[in-house]
Design a protein around this motif. Structure first.
Motif, PDB file in Angstrom:
ATOM      1  N   THR A  77      14.007  24.417  23.781  1.00  0.00           N
ATOM      2  CA  THR A  77      15.062  24.505  25.021  1.00  0.00           C
ATOM      3  C   THR A  77      13.530  24.642  26.132  1.00  0.00           C
ATOM      4  OG1 THR A  77      14.871  27.300  25.301  1.00  0.00           O
ATOM      5  CG2 THR A  77      16.368  26.401  24.650  1.00  0.00           C
ATOM      6  N   THR A  78      13.116  24.496  25.592  1.00  0.00           N
ATOM      7  CA  THR A  78      11.366  24.448  26.661  1.00  0.00           C
ATOM      8  C   THR A  78      10.093  23.595  26.542  1.00  0.00           C
ATOM      9  OG1 THR A  78      11.511  26.826  27.889  1.00  0.00           O
ATOM     10  CG2 THR A  78      10.022  26.345  28.558  1.00  0.00           C
ATOM     11  N   PRO A  79      10.451  22.431  27.424  1.00  0.00           N
ATOM     12  CA  PRO A  79       9.441  21.449  26.711  1.00  0.00           C
ATOM     13  C   PRO A  79       8.370  21.222  28.109  1.00  0.00           C
ATOM     14  CG  PRO A  79      11.584  19.869  27.173  1.00  0.00           C
ATOM     15  CD  PRO A  79      11.910  21.689  27.617  1.00  0.00           C
ATOM     16  N   ALA A  80       7.302  21.046  26.939  1.00  0.00           N
ATOM     17  CA  ALA A  80       5.786  21.581  27.068  1.00  0.00           C
ATOM     18  C   ALA A  80       5.776  20.646  28.773  1.00  0.00           C
ATOM     19  CB  ALA A  80       4.781  21.149  26.094  1.00  0.00           C
ATOM     20  N   THR A  81       5.030  21.621  29.900  1.00  0.00           N
ATOM     21  CA  THR A  81       4.329  21.022  31.454  1.00  0.00           C
ATOM     22  C   THR A  81       3.583  20.287  31.166  1.00  0.00           C
ATOM     23  OG1 THR A  81       3.413  23.092  31.968  1.00  0.00           O
ATOM     24  CG2 THR A  81       6.017  22.280  32.397  1.00  0.00           C
ATOM     25  N   LEU A  82       3.089  19.063  31.016  1.00  0.00           N
ATOM     26  CA  LEU A  82       2.290  17.935  30.787  1.00  0.00           C
ATOM     27  C   LEU A  82       1.684  17.000  32.504  1.00  0.00           C
ATOM     28  CD1 LEU A  82       2.949  16.079  27.757  1.00  0.00           C
ATOM     29  CD2 LEU A  82       1.227  18.699  27.759  1.00  0.00           C
ATOM     30  N   THR A  83       0.558  17.433  32.330  1.00  0.00           N
ATOM     31  CA  THR A  83       0.152  16.313  33.664  1.00  0.00           C
ATOM     32  C   THR A  83      -0.161  15.397  33.311  1.00  0.00           C
ATOM     33  OG1 THR A  83      -2.419  16.168  33.118  1.00  0.00           O
ATOM     34  CG2 THR A  83      -1.518  18.460  33.937  1.00  0.00           C
ATOM     35  N   LEU A  84      -0.206  13.693  34.571  1.00  0.00           N
ATOM     36  CA  LEU A  84      -0.035  13.180  33.815  1.00  0.00           C
ATOM     37  C   LEU A  84      -1.847  12.232  33.472  1.00  0.00           C
ATOM     38  CD1 LEU A  84       1.358  11.563  36.755  1.00  0.00           C
ATOM     39  CD2 LEU A  84       2.724  11.142  35.028  1.00  0.00           C
ATOM     40  N   PRO A  85      -2.428  12.940  33.415  1.00  0.00           N
ATOM     41  CA  PRO A  85      -3.972  12.304  32.264  1.00  0.00           C
ATOM     42  C   PRO A  85      -3.382  12.481  31.494  1.00  0.00           C
ATOM     43  CG  PRO A  85      -4.551  13.285  34.521  1.00  0.00           C
ATOM     44  CD  PRO A  85      -3.162  13.171  34.122  1.00  0.00           C
ATOM     45  N   GLU A  86      -2.658  13.643  30.397  1.00  0.00           N
ATOM     46  CA  GLU A  86      -2.669  14.303  29.495  1.00  0.00           C
ATOM     47  C   GLU A  86      -1.918  13.361  28.787  1.00  0.00           C
ATOM     48  OE1 GLU A  86      -2.730  19.259  29.391  1.00  0.00           O
ATOM     49  OE2 GLU A  86      -1.280  18.639  30.632  1.00  0.00           O
ATOM     50  N   ILE A  87      -0.447  13.100  29.495  1.00  0.00           N
ATOM     51  CA  ILE A  87       0.393  11.781  28.942  1.00  0.00           C
ATOM     52  C   ILE A  87      -0.388  10.832  28.743  1.00  0.00           C
ATOM     53  CG2 ILE A  87       2.137  10.612  29.258  1.00  0.00           C
ATOM     54  CD1 ILE A  87       3.303  13.005  30.721  1.00  0.00           C
TER      55      ILE A  87
END
Length: 287
Positions: free
Chosen positions: A161-171
């Motif tokens: 229910t809680t996807p990871a919060t990622l920065t754009l550089p991490e993506i």
């Protein structure tokens, strides 16, 4: 006085008998019920088998969105892995159609599903460690077990229910961007995650900010879903998200698993409440 003392003794005897029945009988009945429910939940997380069981079946899901037809495609799920992704993207500016798919030798592990399954397995292990021959001696012992089981179930549910919060550089640094053939254009980023009972695919279109740009550069922080206008630095370039396309598909067995988690947590809490009734009675009522 003698009558009052006799009544109190009789009352205590009844309570002790009820509590003994709760510890010796009802607790094990609830533990068995929890095991049965969680074994059903674990079966939903189909994994590659060994020996004659064969590999997990492949399931194809059509991506869709009520808000856009810019992205269409099919995702193939095999247990806790995305074994194929076939995606078509219509570029907003010129309506050019881009097609990209997973390389045949690649699979993308969905860590959320893997973690949720591991937490369910741990909960089942805790329950089976107290089989029917085990005798609970105190209510505190039952409460401790229920707390441990509920912790694993809550973690399993939260992973879905809680996807990871990622920065754009991490993506951008994610191995997912290197899964596709042909190689993704440098102005595209892709992210995949689970949200509740849905498998979500997000495509970010980017454009480079010119060195003489008058825009105030503010790198975006972590997010589940970034919005147009989000900025980040990658290599020697400053980039901005120009378009965001999110599509998703419902995974029915994930919904089943979430229901099993909820029912199991309710059973654990109900048993805790029954134990607590006796504990509070003896805490505030001297014998």
């Amino acid at each position: 006085m003698a009558t009052v003392m006799a009544a109190t003794a009789a009352e205590r005897a009844v309570l002790e008998e009820e509590f003994r029945w709760l510890l010796h009988d009802e607790v094990h009945a609830v533990l068995k019920q929890l095991q049965d429910i969680l074994k059903e939940a674990s079966l939903r997380f189909t994994l590659p088998g060994s020996g004659t069981e064969g590999p997990a079946k492949q399931e194809n899901f059509i991506l869709g969105s009520c808000g856009t037809d810019q992205v269409k495609g099919v995702l193939t799920l095999q247990g806790d892995a995305l074994s194929q992704a076939d995606v078509n993207l219509k570029m907003p500016r010129n309506n050019q159609l881009l097609h990209f798919a997973f390389r045949e030798d690649k699979q993308w592990k969905l860590q959320q599903i893997q973690d949720a399954r591991n937490h369910v397995s741990q909960a089942i292990y805790l329950l089976t460690s107290r089989d029917e021959s085990y005798q609970f001696k105190t209510g505190a012992e039952v409460l401790k077990l229920m707390d441990a089981v509920m912790l694993q179930l809550t973690r399993a549910r939260n992973r879905l229910t809680t996807p990871a919060t990622l920065t754009l550089p991490e993506i951008a640094a994610s191995g997912l961007t290197r899964m596709f053939a042909p190689t993704l254009p440098s102005d595209l980023l892709v992210n995949v995650y689970i949200n509740l009972n849905k498998l979500c695919l997000t495509v970010y279109q980017l454009h480079a900010l010119q060195p003489n740009s008058t825009k105030n550069f503010r790198p975006a922080g972590g997010a589940v879903l970034h919005s147009p206008g989000a900025m980040f630095e990658w290599g020697s370039q400053r980039l901005e998200v120009s378009h965001v396309h999110k599509v998703e598909c419902v995974i029915p067995w994930l919904n089943d698993a979430l229901v099993y988690f909820t029912v199991s947590l309710q059973l654990c809490q109900q048993l805790k409440d029954k134990i607590s009734v006796f504990s509070s009675y003896w805490s505030y009522r001297p014998f």
